[in-house]
Each structure stands twice: as C-alpha cells, then as structure tokens.
Design a protein around this motif. Structure first.
Motif, PDB file in Angstrom:
ATOM      1  N   GLY A  56      13.693   0.163  23.680  1.00 57.63           N
ATOM      2  CA  GLY A  56      14.569  -0.502  22.710  1.00 57.63           C
ATOM      3  C   GLY A  56      14.110  -1.461  21.437  1.00 57.63           C
ATOM      4  N   LYS A  57      12.820  -1.187  21.390  1.00 60.47           N
ATOM      5  CA  LYS A  57      12.169  -1.810  20.305  1.00 60.47           C
ATOM      6  C   LYS A  57      11.828  -1.057  19.053  1.00 60.47           C
ATOM      7  N   PRO A  58      12.017  -1.492  17.895  1.00 60.09           N
ATOM      8  CA  PRO A  58      11.725  -0.686  16.776  1.00 60.09           C
ATOM      9  C   PRO A  58      10.346   0.210  16.401  1.00 60.09           C
ATOM     10  N   ILE A  59      10.514   1.377  16.408  1.00 61.23           N
ATOM     11  CA  ILE A  59       9.337   2.103  15.984  1.00 61.23           C
ATOM     12  C   ILE A  59       8.814   1.969  14.446  1.00 61.23           C
ATOM     13  N   ARG A  60       7.703   1.555  14.313  1.00 65.50           N
ATOM     14  CA  ARG A  60       7.178   1.264  12.811  1.00 65.50           C
ATOM     15  C   ARG A  60       7.058   2.659  12.287  1.00 65.50           C
ATOM     16  N   VAL A  61       7.444   2.715  11.052  1.00 68.74           N
ATOM     17  CA  VAL A  61       7.118   4.041  10.254  1.00 68.74           C
ATOM     18  C   VAL A  61       6.517   3.750   8.847  1.00 68.74           C
ATOM     19  N   ARG A  62       5.211   4.235   8.795  1.00 69.88           N
ATOM     20  CA  ARG A  62       4.545   4.123   7.571  1.00 69.88           C
ATOM     21  C   ARG A  62       4.721   5.619   6.741  1.00 69.88           C
ATOM     22  N   THR A  63       4.814   5.480   5.380  1.00 72.81           N
ATOM     23  CA  THR A  63       5.138   6.490   4.470  1.00 72.81           C
ATOM     24  C   THR A  63       4.021   6.534   3.734  1.00 72.81           C
ATOM     25  N   ALA A  64       3.705   8.047   3.673  1.00 72.04           N
ATOM     26  CA  ALA A  64       2.814   8.524   2.841  1.00 72.04           C
ATOM     27  C   ALA A  64       3.291   9.559   1.970  1.00 72.04           C
ATOM     28  N   ARG A  65       2.927   9.789   0.536  1.00 75.15           N
ATOM     29  CA  ARG A  65       3.300  10.639  -0.256  1.00 75.15           C
ATOM     30  C   ARG A  65       2.452  11.925  -0.504  1.00 75.15           C
ATOM     31  N   ASN A  66       1.294  11.657  -0.226  1.00 76.51           N
ATOM     32  CA  ASN A  66       0.208  12.736  -0.211  1.00 76.51           C
ATOM     33  C   ASN A  66      -0.713  12.683   0.857  1.00 76.51           C
ATOM     34  N   LEU A  67      -1.820  13.534   0.875  1.00 81.96           N
ATOM     35  CA  LEU A  67      -2.810  13.524   2.041  1.00 81.96           C
ATOM     36  C   LEU A  67      -3.876  12.422   1.738  1.00 81.96           C
ATOM     37  N   THR A  68      -3.982  11.904   0.450  1.00 84.94           N
ATOM     38  CA  THR A  68      -4.717  10.829   0.066  1.00 84.94           C
ATOM     39  C   THR A  68      -4.327   9.553   0.623  1.00 84.94           C
ATOM     40  N   GLU A  69      -3.001   9.189   0.370  1.00 82.86           N
ATOM     41  CA  GLU A  69      -2.144   7.924   1.160  1.00 82.86           C
ATOM     42  C   GLU A  69      -2.392   8.251   2.594  1.00 82.86           C
ATOM     43  N   ALA A  70      -2.386   9.183   3.098  1.00 84.80           N
ATOM     44  CA  ALA A  70      -2.045   9.617   4.509  1.00 84.80           C
ATOM     45  C   ALA A  70      -3.435   9.136   5.219  1.00 84.80           C
ATOM     46  N   GLY A  71      -4.549   9.754   4.379  1.00 86.26           N
ATOM     47  CA  GLY A  71      -6.002   9.364   5.059  1.00 86.26           C
ATOM     48  C   GLY A  71      -6.173   7.659   4.959  1.00 86.26           C
ATOM     49  N   ARG A  72      -5.684   6.915   4.308  1.00 84.12           N
ATOM     50  CA  ARG A  72      -5.692   5.577   4.249  1.00 84.12           C
ATOM     51  C   ARG A  72      -4.959   4.869   5.277  1.00 84.12           C
ATOM     52  N   LEU A  73      -3.630   5.543   5.528  1.00 81.33           N
ATOM     53  CA  LEU A  73      -2.887   4.807   6.577  1.00 81.33           C
ATOM     54  C   LEU A  73      -3.160   5.187   7.937  1.00 81.33           C
ATOM     55  N   LEU A  74      -4.145   6.339   8.199  1.00 83.13           N
ATOM     56  CA  LEU A  74      -4.064   6.928   9.536  1.00 83.13           C
ATOM     57  C   LEU A  74      -5.056   6.110  10.203  1.00 83.13           C
TER      58      LEU A  74
END
Length: 493
Positions: free
Chosen positions: A116-134
């Motif tokens: 019942g705890k919230p799941i954190r969602v990070r949003t990336a608009r492209n693969l460059t941002e995804a690499g930073r957030l991964l």
C-alpha cells in the motif's frame, strides 16, 4: 552503461499534476502555497520529471517553519538538510518511465505497491535522461514504444539523444534494444497501444518482461505488472547464473578429467586399477598424481606422488610433474637420474620455495618377477600374494621429498615380487584419516590389516580399492581432508 551523474541539490518535480510543470522557457514557477498550509500531497505515485533547463537546477529553499514554499519550490520532494524526504511517504519500488509526451500529461496512473505504499516514478523524455536517472535503486523500466528512435551518431560527435529520429533506423524496436543494452539487469515493461498488440509481443521476444496497453492502464493492473516483471527478471537472472555456473562446472570437470592419466599398458599382462578422490570440494583433481607406462623393452613403470597441499595450484603442479615423469620415462630415464630431473622441474614450476612433493616410483621387469623401487619421502608400497599376508616393501633407503634438498640422491632398491602378486601404491591421504572420534590415525599398520582382511573376503582389483577407500572414509566419520590416490597392479600366474 552511462555513468549516472550526481543528483542535484534540488530536483524539480511535479506531483501528479498538483503543480504545473515549468516550461523550459518560462523559468521558475511563481505559484506559492497559502501561508500556514502545506503543499498538496498525493498519497499515490511520486513523480520526478527531469528537465534540461539549467535555471531549474538551482537550489530552491523551503520555509520549513511555516510550510510555505518559496517560488519554484519542489512541492513533492522537500528535503531537510540531511537529504531525507520530510513529507514524502517511504517507497519500496522505484520505476523509470521513458516517454516523450510533449503535452506532459501522465500516461501512468497512481501506483501503490503490495504493502500500500506509493511507488516512485521517475520520468525521462529520451535515452540521455534515462541514462542519468538509471541508478541502482531503479527496479523496473516502463518504456513507451512510441518513443522515437535515437538519432545515429554524427560525424565529429554523438547523436543528439533528443528523441528525434532521422528515419535511418528501420527497426521499430530500436529504442527497446537500446534500453536493454543500457539496463541489462533491470526489468522492462513495454507500453503500446491496444491496436498494436503484435508489436508488444515482439517486444517480449526481444527481451522485455511483458507488455501493456497504454490506453487501458489502471493503477492496480500496472502495479501488479511491475511486481511481476521485477520478480520474473530476478528469477531469469538467477536461472541464467545457475546455468552459467553449471556450464563452468562441466567445463572444469572435462578439463580435469582430461588431465587424469590414461595408462599405457598395451602388450603387458599386468592388470591395472586406480582410485582417486580429491580433498577439494566439487573438484576432480587434487595435488595427488599417478601414472603407468610400458616402455618398448617390456618394462612397466608406475609412479604415484603427492604435492603438499590440495588446492588448484598444487593440482596444476601435480599434472606438470606427471607429464614430465611420463616424458622422461619414455625417453629412457629411471631411478636417481629421473628423480633428479623431476626435482629441477619442481623447483622451476613451484610458486613458493617451501612447496615440495613426495613420490614413489617402481619399474617392473619384463618377466614381472622383479622390480626397482625409488622412494622420495613417500610411503612404501604394499604387496600381497596368494598364501602370503599383505606387507610393506622395504623403505630403509627412502630419500628426501622432491624440492627439499638441492643435489639430493635417491637410491634404487631391487625387490623380488614372485610369480603372482598384487602391488598397491597409495598416497598418505589413505593412511592419515582418523579412526573413530579420537585423534588416532589409521596409519600404515592399520591399512595393511584392512587390506589383509578385505583380500581374505575375496576382494580384488577395482572392488578392493573401492572397499578400501570407503572403509577409510567410514572410519574417519566422513570425507577425508586430504587427497587420496591408490593404484593397484596385479599379475596372475
């Protein structure tokens, strides 16, 4: 995998539409919460939307005494000076959403984990941002298959990474392939439209854990799918590691089995049997070694030895000494000359000057009635004959172990074998096991009595060796700590 950049001191976030997202050109938001009130909190999904505008990466303080946010304050992730979230509920799962919706409307509903705890969602608009957030705390990746394929690298630099496709990549799942390469250890869920189920199935075939229809998502379904994908990825990874471990173990067994000797006794009337048990767990080869060859003149040469220790280095050195002994024997060397050359090999190949090896070598005449015996710090062989109790061969002229004394000599003793006999060569692992729960060891005398009794029971050849090794293990109360090698040569009238 790109190296994640350090997290900024404050990251702008939008709490599920509770505060408007800042436009890349508009600068910091000026909306404030009324004095004395806390910013609105969503008990569901926590989102982190990353923007590339440098003006949004500046620290934005919060007035913690009144709960009033100053302009541009991150209303969902206000942090204390210690870096811990002050208002956010604890989360168990973190999800990285990769999608480039220009309108900024969330395609993922509010998510709660099984507790019942919230799941954190990070949003990336492209693969460059995804690499930073991964980062390592990300458990699952939600990939919108509608994301444009990354542009290929340009001359003099890399691709733009802004999500614009040049059309040169005809693979519709190119983005998915890039994500799988970027995050090989993460679970991946593909999002597609309900009219494109075939593409979702192809995504699973490529490597995604599952696919979902973007326009049919609800929080319960997506939460369950995320948990399933994470557990399936863990299971697949564990199964792959297990398969790789089994493959390595099989390769090691084939290698070690190939390093065990194949006796060369063609044309000899002697019968051969051997038993080998390494002291190392899950190994086929230890520091003990043996070999038997017949030279063109009809002489049968047999050898057994023991490198001190029973690890992989000692096993490798034992193989080297065995191969060297066979080569020297086939070249015509024997006795003191052969052992002296083997000592030189040991001195050159050992990793430490304190490593030594014991060795017992016999050369049996072509008629099988006599033999020469050389002992280098090794226990004397056992001989038995019909009507004659088993006994040890003489060991008065036992020389030093190989590698202990430079320039040492090893006298060759002549022994009479008779017309019919059994000659057993062994390493000290067979006689140094304990007897019962005390500290008493079996010893050579105990071994001789055991072999006498087993021969009286009619055991011969391979059956005799198997019974001897098994009884020694039983007397020891379990597996022996040292390697055990036993060689038996029989001659019948």
């Amino acid at each position: 995998m790109p190296v994640p950049v350090p997290r900024q001191r404050a990251i702008p976030a939008v709490e599920c539409g509770q505060a408007p997202a800042a436009s890349p050109d508009s600068g910091p938001s000026t909306e404030q919460a009324p004095p004395g009130t806390r910013p609105a909190e969503n008990p569901g999904t926590q989102r982190e939307n990353i923007r590339e505008n440098p003006t949004e990466k500046r620290e934005k303080p919060t007035d913690t005494s009144t709960g009033t946010s100053t302009p541009g304050t991150d209303t969902g992730t206000a942090r204390t000076q210690s870096g811990r979230a002050e208002n956010a509920a604890p989360t168990n799962l973190t999800v990285l959403l990769i999608e480039d919706d220009p309108a900024g409307s969330p395609i993922v509903p509010d998510l709660l984990d099984q507790a019942g705890k919230p799941i954190r969602v990070r949003t990336a608009r492209n693969l460059t941002e995804a690499g930073r957030l991964l980062t390592d705390d990300v458990h699952c990746i939600l990939l919108d298959l509608a994301l444009s394929a990354p542009a290929p690298a340009r001359a003099g630099g890399e691709g733009t990474g802004d999500g614009e496709s040049t059309g040169e990549d005809a693979d519709e799942l190119a983005v998915l392939r890039h994500v799988l390469e970027l995050a090989p250890r993460h679970a991946v869920l593909a999002l597609t439209s309900s009219s494109d189920a075939e593409r979702g199935a192809e995504a699973v075939a490529v490597g995604a854990q599952d696919y979902l229809f973007r326009d049919e998502l609800d929080g319960r379904l997506l939460s369950r799918a995320i948990r399933y994908a994470v557990e399936r990825k863990r299971s697949d990874s564990a199964e792959r590691r297990l398969a790789e471990g089994r493959l390595r173990a099989q390769e090691n067994r084939r290698l070690e089995r190939g390093l065990l000797p194949t006796p060369l006794l063609a044309g000899s009337p002697l019968r051969f049997a051997a038993r080998y048990r390494p002291g190392r767990s899950r190994a086929l080869l230890g520091g003990d070694f043996y070999d038997v060859v017949r030279t063109p003149d009809g002489t049968v040469h047999a050898m057994i030895g023991d490198v001190c220790g029973h690890g992989p280095d000692e096993a490798a050195l034992g193989v080297e000494l065995r191969i060297a002994w066979r080569a020297l024997t086939l070249a015509g060397l024997c006795g003191d000359e052969l052992l002296g050359t083997l000592q030189q090999v040991l001195e050159h190949e050992r990793s430490d000057d304190e490593i030594f090896a014991t060795l017992c070598a016999v050369d049996i005449s072509p008629d099988g009635r006599r033999a020469g015996l050389c002992l280098a710090g090794h226990p004397a062989p056992l001989i038995a004959a019909p009507g004659v109790p088993a006994r040890l061969l003489p060991y008065d002229n036992n020389g030093p172990a190989l590698g202990l004394l430079p320039g040492a000599r090893w006298p060759r003793m002549q022994v009479e074998l008779g017309a019919e006999w059994s000659l057993m060569l062994y390493t000290d692992g067979l006689i140094e096991g304990h007897v019962g729960e005390g500290r008493e060891r079996l010893g050579q005398d105990g071994m001789v009595e055991m072999v006498r009794r087993q021969r009286a029971e009619g055991l011969r050849g391979e059956e005799l060796l198997r019974a001897a090794v098994n009884e020694v293990r039983e007397l020891n109360g379990g597996e022996l700590a040292d390697d055990v090698a036993v060689v038996l040569l029989d001659r019948t009238a």
